[in-house]
Write a protein that holds these residues in place. Structure first.
Motif, PDB file in Angstrom:
ATOM      1  N   HIS A 103       8.849  14.758  23.475  1.00 51.19           N
ATOM      2  CA  HIS A 103       9.091  16.145  24.087  1.00 51.19           C
ATOM      3  C   HIS A 103      10.978  15.518  25.026  1.00 51.19           C
ATOM      4  O   HIS A 103      10.871  14.629  25.341  1.00 51.19           O
ATOM      5  N   GLU A 120      16.105  22.910  19.059  1.00 53.38           N
ATOM      6  CA  GLU A 120      15.129  21.634  19.810  1.00 53.38           C
ATOM      7  C   GLU A 120      15.469  22.377  20.771  1.00 53.38           C
ATOM      8  O   GLU A 120      15.107  22.295  22.491  1.00 53.38           O
ATOM      9  N   ARG A 147       9.527  27.922  17.795  1.00 56.63           N
ATOM     10  CA  ARG A 147       8.010  27.411  18.448  1.00 56.63           C
ATOM     11  C   ARG A 147       8.035  26.427  19.142  1.00 56.63           C
ATOM     12  O   ARG A 147       8.201  25.450  19.963  1.00 56.63           O
ATOM     13  N   LEU A 148       9.957  25.440  18.582  1.00 58.24           N
ATOM     14  CA  LEU A 148      10.062  24.607  18.706  1.00 58.24           C
ATOM     15  C   LEU A 148      10.962  24.347  19.745  1.00 58.24           C
ATOM     16  O   LEU A 148      11.709  23.213  20.345  1.00 58.24           O
ATOM     17  N   GLU A 189      13.403  23.820  22.860  1.00 58.57           N
ATOM     18  CA  GLU A 189      12.856  23.367  25.128  1.00 58.57           C
ATOM     19  C   GLU A 189      13.530  23.125  25.318  1.00 58.57           C
ATOM     20  O   GLU A 189      13.153  23.868  26.699  1.00 58.57           O
ATOM     21  N   ALA A 219       7.183  26.565  23.149  1.00 57.27           N
ATOM     22  CA  ALA A 219       7.806  24.380  23.996  1.00 57.27           C
ATOM     23  C   ALA A 219       8.989  24.369  25.092  1.00 57.27           C
ATOM     24  O   ALA A 219       9.302  23.558  25.252  1.00 57.27           O
ATOM     25  N   ASN A 269      10.911  23.980  28.038  1.00 61.32           N
ATOM     26  CA  ASN A 269      10.529  23.962  29.328  1.00 61.32           C
ATOM     27  C   ASN A 269      11.903  23.422  30.835  1.00 61.32           C
ATOM     28  O   ASN A 269      11.748  23.319  31.169  1.00 61.32           O
ATOM     29  N   THR A 322       4.600  31.812  28.469  1.00 57.54           N
ATOM     30  CA  THR A 322       4.654  30.126  28.072  1.00 57.54           C
ATOM     31  C   THR A 322       3.628  29.620  29.214  1.00 57.54           C
ATOM     32  O   THR A 322       3.332  28.515  28.932  1.00 57.54           O
ATOM     33  N   ALA A 367       5.397  26.717  30.807  1.00 59.91           N
ATOM     34  CA  ALA A 367       5.839  26.158  29.958  1.00 59.91           C
ATOM     35  C   ALA A 367       7.558  25.268  31.046  1.00 59.91           C
ATOM     36  O   ALA A 367       7.599  24.523  30.721  1.00 59.91           O
TER      37      ALA A 367
END
Length: 566
Positions: free
Chosen positions: A296, A463, A485-486, A488, A508, A510, A547, A549
């Motif tokens: 990540h 991402e 969904r990936l 970040e 995911a 963040n 989430t 996250a």
């Protein structure tokens, strides 16, 4: 005018100073000479790796710290940097709006109008000018005629550039003495070392730094073997460049892993006249598949910083400012063939012509195509065909005249992982971008004419998406993040965005950056605790609170942080 470059910063205040011709002088005296009050052009000429840029930076920083000028301009150049590109770089430093269609002649007039009544210091680093009257061509007022005490400092390897600059002072930095060479080597390594190693370095600071990089982090019990290898690498004393080439290759071999070697060669994709942003470089390393150990973004940052530290310690790159790095042009020239052999090729300006089908580049240069700061004009297009290309990376950053991308362009690039369209004049994304199912990174930074992000809803592998600084961006198409969904990293700071689609699917996520989004819808509430306060809360899209996250949330402005309402 000759001088001795001792590589030590002066600690005393610089007095006025006059030097007779052909005198060998110290760095302190050289700075006094460069920064004397007379308005003039100063040329610093010498072979690559001798310390010309270091001397110019020392003069530049000394002048700025002592507030000697009204305006300070530093412009890095290269062999492939055109006069037009140089003019644009000067205008950008001066915050002159050059738009997307202004002719060089008009930008030149704007530069002259900006500087004509100002006392300025201009450094043209690593110049390769051949044109007569080059200052007039660039729009720079002649310091002697201006009579305000302005300075132009140019560093160059070529006598032709010295000739067209017509300098009042010519400085030729001299190699280090054997003792100074040894002192620099010992300082870089941090311990005493075999004195004989510096004999074949020709007193070149870059050679000594590379030698120190090759010898760094060696356990005492293995040092004798490596010193023997260093002697072999230094070889017979044939020429300065032969020694440098051998030392660069030794440092490259001494890198601790293939990952570090690929990260180093990746820097070749960036233009040689630009410093490389560390943040962007690490993201590219990860999402282009170079750093595969990181799962990540946080791990990638940590691992990327470790690799940067290794490259810096080995002398293969150096910091330029706090957040940028650069590869020395001599090192770049040495490893360029190695980069081509491994698929890391930066395309100089001369390679691209809009009359050449773009698929010619895709077929010739393979998986990674870099046309940063190039001459791509108006519409980027490809000829109709059923042929597909295995290109992974397409870097088009800085093509400020590129307005549109043809609808069919991405239909033949289905394997693309990284797409950088930053600082272009695009207004919309073509529908064919929806077919880039393997895309992991989409950069739209500084696309000031982009008003809406569309057609990205099918990019389930994405991402990271950054559109920071897109001042006209008002909307992201509804449903854009429903399959991501990936994802970040989402950076929409400095845009005119009013609201965001749902982020519920982005499990995911963040890092969410919404700084300086002046039009982002907010709610106002009153809180009473003996006193009344008007507090604005950002209205976040559905999913941010679900989430759990998001660990790095940036909102509000640089001065006042916004409040978070979940």
């Amino acid at each position: 005018m000759a001088s001795y470059c001792c590589f030590r910063k002066p600690r005393t205040r610089l007095p006025s100073f006059t030097v007779p011709r052909y005198r060998l002088i110290t760095l302190h005296d050289m700075l006094c000479l460069i920064l004397r009050r007379e308005g003039e052009v100063v040329a610093i000429e010498g072979t690559g790796g001798l310390g010309k840029t270091w001397v110019a930076k020392a003069a530049f920083e000394t002048a700025r710290n002592s507030n000697r000028f009204d305006t300070y301009i530093w412009v890095s150049l290269s062999t492939s940097c055109s006069v037009r590109r140089c003019i644009e770089k000067i205008a950008i430093v001066l915050s002159i709006d050059i738009g997307e269609e202004l002719l060089s002649s008009r930008i030149r007039v704007m530069i002259k109008e900006h500087l004509v009544r100002r006392k300025f210091l201009l450094v043209l680093d690593n110049a390769y000018f051949v044109e007569e009257n080059i200052l007039r061509i660039l729009g720079i007022p002649c310091p002697r005629e201006q009579s305000l005490g302005s300075k132009v400092i140019v560093t160059t390897r070529t006598g032709r550039t010295v000739s067209v600059m017509d300098p009042a002072i010519l400085i030729s930095p001299q190699p280090l003495t054997d003792q100074a060479s040894y002192d620099l080597l010992r300082e870089k390594i941090g311990r005493d070392i075999d004195l004989g190693l510096v004999d074949n370095c020709f007193g070149m600071p870059l050679s000594i730094i590379l030698l120190a990089g090759a010898l760094c982090d060696v356990p005492e019990q293995k040092s004798s073997k490596l010193i023997s290898e260093a002697y072999v690498a230094l070889g017979p004393k044939i020429s300065v460049f032969a020694t440098m080439i051998r030392l660069v290759k030794l440092c490259y071999r001494r890198l601790p892993s293939d990952t570090a070697r690929h990260c180093f060669l990746y820097c070749l994709l960036f233009p040689d006249d630009e410093a490389i942003p560390v943040k962007d470089l690490i993201i590219l390393w990860k999402l282009d598949g170079i750093i595969q150990e990181a799962r990540h973004s946080h791990q990638a940052n940590c691992y990327g910083e470790e690799i940067l530290h290794v490259l810096l310690k080995h002398g293969l790159i150096h910091f330029e400012g706090d957040h940028h790095i650069r590869m020395h042009d001599v090192i770049r020239e040495t490893v360029s063939q190695l980069g081509r052999d491994n698929g890391y090729v930066e395309q100089p300006e001369k390679y691209f012509d809009n009359d050449i089908p773009f698929e010619y580049l895709l077929a010739k240069f393979g998986r990674r195509i870099s046309l940063m700061n190039n001459t791509v004009k108006e519409q980027l297009r490809a000829s109709p065909s059923h042929e597909f290309f295995s290109t992974w990376t397409l870097l088009l950053r800085g093509n400020r005249r590129m307005r549109t991308i043809s609808e069919e362009f991405f239909c033949r690039l289905g394997m693309l992982r990284v797409l950088d369209l930053s600082f272009t004049a695009i207004r919309i994304l073509p529908q064919s971008i929806s077919g880039l199912y393997y895309l992991r990174l989409l950069l739209l930074v500084g696309c000031e004419y982009l008003e809406e992000i569309q057609h990205i809803g099918s990019l389930g592998m994405l991402e990271a998406l950054s559109a920071s600084g897109c001042g006209s961006l008002k909307r992201v198409e509804c449903g854009s993040f429903d399959r991501m969904r990936l994802l970040e990293i989402l950076d929409l700071s400095g845009t005119s965005i009013e609201c965001l689609p749902s982020l519920a699917a982005c499990m995911a996520l963040n890092q969410l950056a919404l700084q300086d989004c002046a039009f982002l819808k907010s709610e106002q509430t009153m809180e009473t605790d003996h006193k009344s306060y008007d507090t604005e809360f950002i209205r976040f899209p559905y999913g941010v609170s679900k989430t759990g996250a998001v660990s790095n949330l940036q909102i509000g402005t640089n001065l006042v942080c916004g409040s978070l309402k979940m």
